[in-house]
Design an enzyme around this catalytic site. Structure first.
Site, PDB file in Angstrom:
ATOM      1  N   TYR A   1      -1.843  -0.423  10.983  1.00  0.00           N
ATOM      2  CA  TYR A   1      -1.996  -1.092   9.693  1.00  0.00           C
ATOM      3  C   TYR A   1      -0.795  -0.820   8.799  1.00  0.00           C
ATOM      4  CZ  TYR A   1      -3.193  -1.359   4.746  1.00  0.00           C
ATOM      5  OH  TYR A   1      -3.151  -1.597   3.393  1.00  0.00           O
TER       6      TYR A   1
ATOM      7  N   THR B   1       0.825  -1.204   0.000  1.00  0.00           N
ATOM      8  CA  THR B   1       0.000   0.000   0.000  1.00  0.00           C
ATOM      9  C   THR B   1       0.861   1.257   0.000  1.00  0.00           C
ATOM     10  OG1 THR B   1      -1.565   1.278   1.361  1.00  0.00           O
ATOM     11  CG2 THR B   1      -0.095  -0.207   2.520  1.00  0.00           C
ATOM     12  N   ASP B   2       0.311   2.358  -0.498  1.00  0.00           N
ATOM     13  CA  ASP B   2       1.008   3.639  -0.421  1.00  0.00           C
ATOM     14  C   ASP B   2       1.051   4.184   1.003  1.00  0.00           C
ATOM     15  OD1 ASP B   2      -1.693   4.257  -0.210  1.00  0.00           O
ATOM     16  OD2 ASP B   2      -1.675   5.824  -1.735  1.00  0.00           O
ATOM     17  N   GLU B   3       0.247   3.607   1.897  1.00  0.00           N
ATOM     18  CA  GLU B   3       0.195   4.135   3.263  1.00  0.00           C
ATOM     19  C   GLU B   3       1.489   3.909   4.035  1.00  0.00           C
ATOM     20  OE1 GLU B   3      -3.400   3.722   5.554  1.00  0.00           O
ATOM     21  OE2 GLU B   3      -4.550   3.171   3.758  1.00  0.00           O
TER      22      GLU B   3
ATOM     23  N   LYS C   1       2.240  -3.375   7.421  1.00  0.00           N
ATOM     24  CA  LYS C   1       2.541  -3.597   6.007  1.00  0.00           C
ATOM     25  C   LYS C   1       3.982  -3.235   5.698  1.00  0.00           C
ATOM     26  CE  LYS C   1       0.382  -4.688   2.979  1.00  0.00           C
ATOM     27  NZ  LYS C   1       0.206  -6.056   2.374  1.00  0.00           N
TER      28      LYS C   1
END
Length: 345
Positions: A170, A144-146, A174
């Protein structure tokens, strides 16, 4: 229909294949590469639905296995039994709000689970690659870009060299899994690739996520909760465009590299909700509240809420020739139409 020029068929193990993006990827790959063998491993937690893949199971297009990616013995068996060449890891706990209230589950799935898959694939790959030098083995980590954290409005988009700065349990979990994937490439020479994608939308998304939640609440005449003032910005991508990017990366991406996937379709949350309200007013019949924008309700912001995400996908575009096909306008209309045609969802 796709093909592998000069290559034998691939055997894919797709973990988390009954979830949102995983389901769409399985359908996408089965349609384009009918000669390939697909095995799906999914724990069928709240967001995974085997029914998403039932037709492919019934027509013997894939084999489905219910199980957890932390089960090393099971993963070893699947890699050997199905002669797996490529492992595509979608399996993840992915909802930020849930990670705030129950971070331990995210650590187990996103870090321990990824580590378990890496160890199993490393042993499998090392035992097979010398005997099958013509085959392309690959461990693809779908992330994810997060992991990159948050941007200001004036900041350029995330690139593959942007330092990780996760702001939620989260995204931290990741990032931890992604670091392990990189380490296995650097330490063992394992053929790995990591992708970082922006916010996905489209069919089969679990209703706790923003777009299906808004559609469901409009149908039921329930409030449309918007965090803070709704001015947070996200880069959105239609899930089929994400699947196409993953196809190019899996077939032609460089091992040991990461690729950012995004469309430059940056939208404020409140503007996205207004667009969904307009689409629902136009496409849905007999809504309990009309216009549906009357249902918008601002609520307290969540802790650690990232302000803006933006992806610079130059590397993917230049090296692999990827381009998105769906604009935010066309993609959202197709998505709303799908949900209205699948009210049981």
């Amino acid at each position: 229909m796709g093909q592998f020029p000069g290559r034998p068929p691939h055997c894919l193990l797709i973990t988390g294949g009954a979830g949102f993006i995983g389901t769409n990827f399985v359908h996408y790959w089965a349609d384009r590469y009918p000669q390939d063998k697909l095995t799906v491993l999914d724990a069928l937690t709240y967001a995974g639905k085997r029914e998403n893949l039932r037709h492919l199971e019934q027509t013997n297009r894939l084999q489905f296995v219910e199980g957890n990616i932390t089960d090393r013995q099971l993963v070893d068996q699947l890699l050997a039994r199905h002669d797996i060449t490529c492992l595509v890891n979608f399996a993840a706990e992915s909802h930020v709000d849930r990670s705030i209230s129950a971070p331990d589950t995210f650590v187990q799935t996103n870090i321990v689970g990824t580590f378990t898959l890496l160890e199993a694939f490393r042993a499998h790959w090392q035992s097979q690659v010398a005997r099958n030098p013509e085959r392309r083995y690959c461990f693809l980590q779908v992330s994810t870009d997060e992991v990159y954290g948050s941007l200001t409005e004036a900041s350029p988009g995330f690139t593959e060299t942007t330092a990780f700065a996760p702001n939620s349990p989260y995204s931290a979990s990741k990032a931890g899994g992604d670091h392990f994937v990189r380490a296995y490439s650097q330490t063992y020479g394992m053929p790995t690739i990591v992708t970082h994608c922006s916010n996905n939308y489209g069919p089969y998304q679990f209703p706790e996520k923003l777009i299906p939640l808004i559609c469901r609440n409009i149908l039921q005449g329930l409030p449309l909760p918007i965090y803070g003032d709704g001015r947070n910005i996200r880069d959105w991508i239609y899930v089929d465009d994400h699947c196409h990017a993953l196809e190019l990366v899996l077939l032609n991406g460089q091992f040991g590299e990461s690729y950012n996937i995004g469309t430059d379709d940056e939208v404020r949350n409140i503007d996205l909700v207004h667009t969904l309200c307009d689409l629902m007013d136009d496409l849905a019949a007999d809504l309990p509240v009309s216009p549906s924008q009357k249902l918008i309700q601002f609520v307290d912001d969540r802790p650690g809420h990232d302000w803006r995400y933006a992806i610079d996908a130059t590397k993917l575009r230049q090296e692999l020739g990827w381009r998105p096909k769906a604009s935010i306008a066309t993609g959202l209309r197709k998505t709303v139409q799908w949900y209205l045609a699948h009210l049981d969802w």
